[in-house]
Design a protein around this motif. Structure first.
Motif, short mmCIF file in Angstrom:
data_model
loop_
_atom_site.label_atom_id
_atom_site.label_comp_id
_atom_site.label_asym_id
_atom_site.label_seq_id
_atom_site.Cartn_x
_atom_site.Cartn_y
_atom_site.Cartn_z
N PRO A 210 -11.87 10.00 11.71
CA PRO A 210 -12.98 9.41 10.97
C PRO A 210 -12.74 9.52 9.47
CG PRO A 210 -13.60 11.54 11.88
CD PRO A 210 -12.27 11.20 12.48
N GLN A 211 -13.04 8.45 8.75
CA GLN A 211 -12.74 8.42 7.32
C GLN A 211 -13.72 7.50 6.59
OE1 GLN A 211 -8.93 5.72 6.95
NE2 GLN A 211 -8.90 6.79 8.93
N LYS A 225 -18.64 7.50 -2.18
CA LYS A 225 -17.88 6.68 -1.22
C LYS A 225 -16.41 6.63 -1.64
CE LYS A 225 -18.14 2.35 1.37
NZ LYS A 225 -16.75 1.91 1.16
N LYS A 226 -15.66 7.63 -1.26
CA LYS A 226 -14.25 7.75 -1.60
C LYS A 226 -13.42 7.19 -0.44
CE LYS A 226 -15.19 11.84 -4.40
NZ LYS A 226 -14.92 13.30 -4.61
N ASP A 227 -13.19 5.89 -0.47
CA ASP A 227 -12.52 5.21 0.63
C ASP A 227 -11.16 5.84 0.96
OD1 ASP A 227 -14.68 3.58 0.66
OD2 ASP A 227 -13.63 1.75 0.06
N GLY A 228 -10.92 6.01 2.25
CA GLY A 228 -9.67 6.58 2.73
C GLY A 228 -9.72 8.07 2.95
N GLN A 229 -10.75 8.73 2.47
CA GLN A 229 -10.85 10.19 2.62
C GLN A 229 -11.29 10.54 4.04
OE1 GLN A 229 -12.73 12.75 -0.53
NE2 GLN A 229 -14.24 13.13 1.08
N LEU A 230 -10.51 11.37 4.72
CA LEU A 230 -10.89 11.82 6.04
C LEU A 230 -12.18 12.64 5.97
CD1 LEU A 230 -7.43 12.90 7.52
CD2 LEU A 230 -8.77 10.89 8.15
N ILE A 231 -12.99 12.55 7.01
CA ILE A 231 -14.28 13.25 7.02
C ILE A 231 -14.15 14.45 7.96
CG2 ILE A 231 -16.76 13.04 7.35
CD1 ILE A 231 -16.41 10.00 7.19
N LYS A 232 -14.16 15.63 7.38
CA LYS A 232 -13.98 16.86 8.16
C LYS A 232 -15.30 17.48 8.61
CE LYS A 232 -9.66 18.08 5.83
NZ LYS A 232 -8.92 19.13 5.07
N GLU A 233 -16.37 17.17 7.91
CA GLU A 233 -17.66 17.74 8.26
C GLU A 233 -18.76 16.85 7.67
OE1 GLU A 233 -18.10 21.62 6.55
OE2 GLU A 233 -18.62 20.80 4.58
#
Length: 276
Positions: A210-211, A225-233
């Motif tokens: 998820p990113q 909204k930092k596009d491309g950043q993976l969402i860890k939590e």
């Protein structure tokens, strides 16, 4: 040999019990009040529960519109107070009554559990949805096939079948649940690696990585909204999208203590999978 097998069995059970004791079930909704939750409704400041949209009735967390003149795109979300990274989320929900006047056609018998969402404090006043992964909860209309625990992606993308998935929504392979029956849905979320949607014990959708990315969210702060950043939590929230809905259970098993211990994680997941 028999004594050795007994010893090995004892050690395995002991390890599993120790693992279970480190993790814990958390009742996100306590059945009494909303003190552990924050509310954000489009066009209203944080914690302005416009129209008493979110309330507790008969030990259920419910979404109501009896104080609305019309919906007017006032999409709402109620957020649990803290973020989580790895967990099994359990919700039991049902749709009741009729859609409020002015609700969009696609939102009939439509709600959702938002996973890995942004902090509600960072949402703009007119922002409609949090950047998040939506486990979309749909009720059947008695006429058509209508799956539940689908995926929608406000401000996010995922990897599906090995490829970056950028459309807004994709259906699960669940059954259709019509009427006012209670439905048991789960989301298994393992940081920025794996997410599974589960309905009545059956895995109905699986995706990975998820990113942040894509559209389908308005009036969002570009700094968030930092596009491309993976969402860890992220934060977990439940929706108000113009149709009354009730939640009688919102529970979470915290899996974060096992994320660096694959054997223990696998054991705990097997135990959770076989629980009554």
């Amino acid at each position: 040999m028999r004594q050795l097998l007994l010893l090995v069995s004892f050690l395995l059970i002991s390890t599993l019990c120790q693992a279970q004791s480190k993790g814990k079930w958390i009742e996100l909704f306590n059945g009494k009040d909303l003190k552990d939750w924050a509310i954000k409704i489009t066009g209203h400041p944080l914690n302005d529960n416009y129209g008493n949209t979110f309330r507790v009735e008969d030990k259920k967390l419910v979404v109501r519109y009896d104080q609305y003149q019309a919906f007017d795109e006032q999409y709402g979300h109620i957020f649990y107070k803290k973020p989580f990274s790895a967990y099994l989320l359990v919700v039991e929900y049902r749709f009741v009554g009729d859609q409020v006047k002015g609700g969009p056609g696609w939102a009939i018998r439509n709600s959702g559990a938002m996973l890995h969402g942004q902090d509600p404090k960072t949402m703009g006043l007119q922002q409609d949805f949090p950047i998040s992964l939506e486990m979309q909860l749909l009720g059947g209309d008695g006429k058509h096939e209508r799956h539940t625990a689908n995926l929608c992606t406000p401000g996010t993308n995922v990897v599906l079948d090995g490829k970056l998935f950028t459309p807004h929504c994709i259906d699960s392979n669940s059954k259709t649940y019509a009427g006012a029956q209670w439905v048991h849905a789960e989301a298994l979320v393992l940081g920025d690696s794996l997410v599974k949607h589960i309905v009545e014990g059956d895995t109905v959708l699986t995706y990975t990585k998820p990113q942040i990315g894509g559209g389908n969210v308005i009036h969002v702060d570009p700094a968030v909204k930092k596009d491309g950043q993976l969402i860890k939590e992220g934060y977990i929230s439940l929706q108000s999208e113009s149709h009354p809905v009730e939640f009688r259970r919102v529970s979470l098993f915290d899996l974060s203590p096992y994320m660096n211990k694959p054997k223990q994680l696998a054991a705990v997941l097997r135990q959770l999978q076989t629980r009554k």
